[in-house]
Scaffold this active site. Structure first.
Site, PDB file in Angstrom:
ATOM      1  N   GLY A 198      65.093  59.321  83.635  1.00  0.00           N
ATOM      2  CA  GLY A 198      65.590  59.945  82.547  1.00  0.00           C
ATOM      3  C   GLY A 198      66.871  59.925  82.030  1.00  0.00           C
ATOM      4  O   GLY A 198      67.581  60.824  81.376  1.00  0.00           O
TER       5      GLY A 198
ATOM      6  N   GLY B  12      58.427  57.111  81.731  1.00  0.00           N
ATOM      7  CA  GLY B  12      58.358  58.355  81.191  1.00  0.00           C
ATOM      8  C   GLY B  12      58.652  58.662  79.759  1.00  0.00           C
ATOM      9  O   GLY B  12      57.660  58.644  79.060  1.00  0.00           O
ATOM     10  N   GLY B  13      59.678  59.011  79.463  1.00  0.00           N
ATOM     11  CA  GLY B  13      60.353  59.139  78.124  1.00  0.00           C
ATOM     12  C   GLY B  13      59.576  58.402  77.154  1.00  0.00           C
ATOM     13  O   GLY B  13      59.265  58.811  76.065  1.00  0.00           O
TER      14      GLY B  13
ATOM     15  N   HIS C  32      56.240  61.505  93.268  1.00  0.00           N
ATOM     16  CA  HIS C  32      57.250  61.440  92.120  1.00  0.00           C
ATOM     17  C   HIS C  32      58.486  62.321  92.803  1.00  0.00           C
ATOM     18  O   HIS C  32      58.397  63.228  93.408  1.00  0.00           O
ATOM     19  CB  HIS C  32      56.716  61.942  90.861  1.00  0.00           C
ATOM     20  CG  HIS C  32      57.565  61.489  89.633  1.00  0.00           C
ATOM     21  ND1 HIS C  32      58.799  62.089  89.413  1.00  0.00           N
ATOM     22  CD2 HIS C  32      57.565  60.532  88.910  1.00  0.00           C
ATOM     23  CE1 HIS C  32      59.454  61.728  88.611  1.00  0.00           C
ATOM     24  NE2 HIS C  32      58.705  60.598  88.098  1.00  0.00           N
TER      25      HIS C  32
ATOM     26  N   SER D 192      63.768  54.876  83.192  1.00  0.00           N
ATOM     27  CA  SER D 192      64.195  54.532  81.757  1.00  0.00           C
ATOM     28  C   SER D 192      63.826  53.108  81.329  1.00  0.00           C
ATOM     29  O   SER D 192      64.544  52.348  80.716  1.00  0.00           O
ATOM     30  CB  SER D 192      65.800  54.313  81.893  1.00  0.00           C
ATOM     31  OG  SER D 192      66.250  55.546  82.188  1.00  0.00           O
TER      32      SER D 192
ATOM     33  N   ASN E  19      53.684  58.276  82.195  1.00  0.00           N
ATOM     34  CA  ASN E  19      53.759  59.417  83.092  1.00  0.00           C
ATOM     35  C   ASN E  19      54.354  60.507  81.917  1.00  0.00           C
ATOM     36  O   ASN E  19      55.773  60.535  81.746  1.00  0.00           O
ATOM     37  CB  ASN E  19      54.789  59.632  84.261  1.00  0.00           C
ATOM     38  CG  ASN E  19      54.886  60.912  84.729  1.00  0.00           C
ATOM     39  OD1 ASN E  19      54.232  61.770  84.581  1.00  0.00           O
ATOM     40  ND2 ASN E  19      55.762  60.765  85.821  1.00  0.00           N
ATOM     41  N   TRP E  20      53.417  61.323  81.366  1.00  0.00           N
ATOM     42  CA  TRP E  20      53.933  62.334  80.262  1.00  0.00           C
ATOM     43  C   TRP E  20      54.829  63.333  80.886  1.00  0.00           C
ATOM     44  O   TRP E  20      55.278  64.349  79.905  1.00  0.00           O
ATOM     45  CB  TRP E  20      52.735  62.904  79.561  1.00  0.00           C
ATOM     46  CG  TRP E  20      52.076  61.938  78.524  1.00  0.00           C
ATOM     47  CD1 TRP E  20      52.546  60.320  78.540  1.00  0.00           C
ATOM     48  CD2 TRP E  20      51.007  61.748  77.993  1.00  0.00           C
ATOM     49  NE1 TRP E  20      51.792  59.832  77.867  1.00  0.00           N
ATOM     50  CE2 TRP E  20      50.844  60.626  77.496  1.00  0.00           C
ATOM     51  CE3 TRP E  20      50.171  63.008  77.646  1.00  0.00           C
ATOM     52  CZ2 TRP E  20      49.650  60.319  76.444  1.00  0.00           C
ATOM     53  CZ3 TRP E  20      48.997  63.049  76.815  1.00  0.00           C
ATOM     54  CH2 TRP E  20      48.855  61.623  76.311  1.00  0.00           C
ATOM     55  N   LYS E  21      54.782  63.649  82.151  1.00  0.00           N
ATOM     56  CA  LYS E  21      55.441  64.681  82.864  1.00  0.00           C
ATOM     57  C   LYS E  21      55.147  66.160  82.152  1.00  0.00           C
ATOM     58  O   LYS E  21      53.941  66.291  81.842  1.00  0.00           O
ATOM     59  CB  LYS E  21      56.946  64.442  82.770  1.00  0.00           C
ATOM     60  CG  LYS E  21      57.468  63.201  83.372  1.00  0.00           C
ATOM     61  CD  LYS E  21      58.853  63.135  83.674  1.00  0.00           C
ATOM     62  CE  LYS E  21      58.996  61.936  84.224  1.00  0.00           C
ATOM     63  NZ  LYS E  21      60.610  61.645  84.766  1.00  0.00           N
TER      64      LYS E  21
ATOM     65  N   GLU F  27      60.510  63.732  91.388  1.00  0.00           N
ATOM     66  CA  GLU F  27      60.545  65.178  90.887  1.00  0.00           C
ATOM     67  C   GLU F  27      59.761  66.185  91.719  1.00  0.00           C
ATOM     68  O   GLU F  27      60.224  67.156  91.855  1.00  0.00           O
ATOM     69  CB  GLU F  27      60.129  65.297  89.377  1.00  0.00           C
ATOM     70  CG  GLU F  27      61.230  64.727  88.460  1.00  0.00           C
ATOM     71  CD  GLU F  27      60.735  64.036  87.028  1.00  0.00           C
ATOM     72  OE1 GLU F  27      59.589  64.504  86.706  1.00  0.00           O
ATOM     73  OE2 GLU F  27      61.565  63.435  86.667  1.00  0.00           O
TER      74      GLU F  27
ATOM     75  N   GLU G 259      60.897  53.805  91.826  1.00  0.00           N
ATOM     76  CA  GLU G 259      61.540  54.567  90.948  1.00  0.00           C
ATOM     77  C   GLU G 259      63.059  55.033  91.395  1.00  0.00           C
ATOM     78  O   GLU G 259      63.025  56.276  92.058  1.00  0.00           O
ATOM     79  CB  GLU G 259      61.041  55.921  90.463  1.00  0.00           C
ATOM     80  CG  GLU G 259      59.635  55.600  89.780  1.00  0.00           C
ATOM     81  CD  GLU G 259      59.284  56.563  88.513  1.00  0.00           C
ATOM     82  OE1 GLU G 259      58.738  56.231  87.587  1.00  0.00           O
ATOM     83  OE2 GLU G 259      59.187  57.717  89.226  1.00  0.00           O
TER      84      GLU G 259
END
Ligand code: 13P
Length: 251
Positions: free
Chosen positions: A173, A233-234, A95, A212, A9-11, A97, A167
């Site tokens: 993050g 993510g990251g 998600h 993470s 998930n590149w966001k 977010e 999640e």
């Protein structure tokens, strides 16, 4: 046996050059041939670019969000038909977010889920508790509420091709990962909720862990019985890290 799935998930990250380099590295690496499904979820404006870069590879394409509406006067929204037009097989829904920053509630997430399944796009339904909820011992209540809202609206049969991502919000993050035991405990309970509705679907459905995940912790997370891969993510923005995570899932 459930085949593992690793979704990046590149966001809201990346640009044309960065994406060319990242995706070419992945396509030309072992990530494209591991014994796990590998999925990239770029920002919507880059779906076509990623679709063409991955066209000859086993890497699959997903979106980060979608409208619950079919088409029409919904400025700024993107439809399921558009996602399919660009080769998307999956869409991330609910998600944290989207829930916390854009006001998506259980009902809207359920509507999106129903629409995605009807269109033939596989939903990756995200659930998870905040730190405060965990500290108050409410983790399973929150996760059960989020999951049951969708089961009630859609019916358990609609979960046949769905994926769930657990999640924990406090792990997203933050560099703070759930321990393998914490992840397994919640994943097992999620599968139990599904099994109360359909044992067959519960056995088949993949439950991803997200929060993470990195190259160093992926293997011990994925080693758990009910952890069927990761929503990353990251670390999905770094080719070598993401490749290592895909390898851990395919091992
Ligand atoms: P990080 O891997 O950056 O913690 O993000 C997790 C996530 O939200 C994936 O959807």
């Amino acid at each position: 046996m459930r085949k593992a799935l690793v979704a990046g998930n590149w966001k809201m990250n990346g640009d044309t050059d960065f994406i060319n380099e990242l995706v070419n590295s992945l396509v030309n690496s072992s990530a494209a041939s591991v014994n796990a499904d590998v999925l990239l979820c770029p920002p919507a404006v880059y779906l076509a670019q990623v679709s063409s870069l991955t066209a000859e590879s086993a890497i699959q394409l997903g979106a980060q969000n979608v409208s619950e509406q079919a088409n029409g006067a919904f400025t700024g929204e993107i439809s399921l038909a558009m996602l399919q037009d660009l080769g998307c097989e999956y869409v991330i829904l609910g998600h944290s977010e989207r829930r916390s920053l854009y006001g998506e509630n259980d009902q809207l997430v359920a509507e999106k889920f129903v629409a995605a399944v009807a269109a033939g796009v596989k939903p990756i339904l995200c659930v998870g508790e905040t730190l405060e909820e965990r500290e108050q011992g409410e983790t399973m209540q929150v996760v059960a509420r989020q999951l049951n809202a969708v089961i009630e609206a859609a019916g358990i049969d609609k979960f046949a091709d769905a994926v769930i991502a657990y999640e924990p919000v406090w792990a997203i993050g933050t560099g703070k990962t759930a321990t393998p035991e914490q992840a397994q405990e919640v994943h097992a309970e999620i599968r139990q909720i599904l099994a109360q509705n359909s044992v067959e679907i519960a056995d088949k459905l993949r439950i991803l862990y997200g929060g993470s995940v990195n190259a160093a912790n992926a293997a011990e997370l994925f080693a758990n019985e009910d952890v069927d891969g990761g929503l990353v993510g990251g670390a999905s923005l770094k080719a070598n890290d993401f490749i290592a995570i895909c390898q851990a899932a395919g091992a």
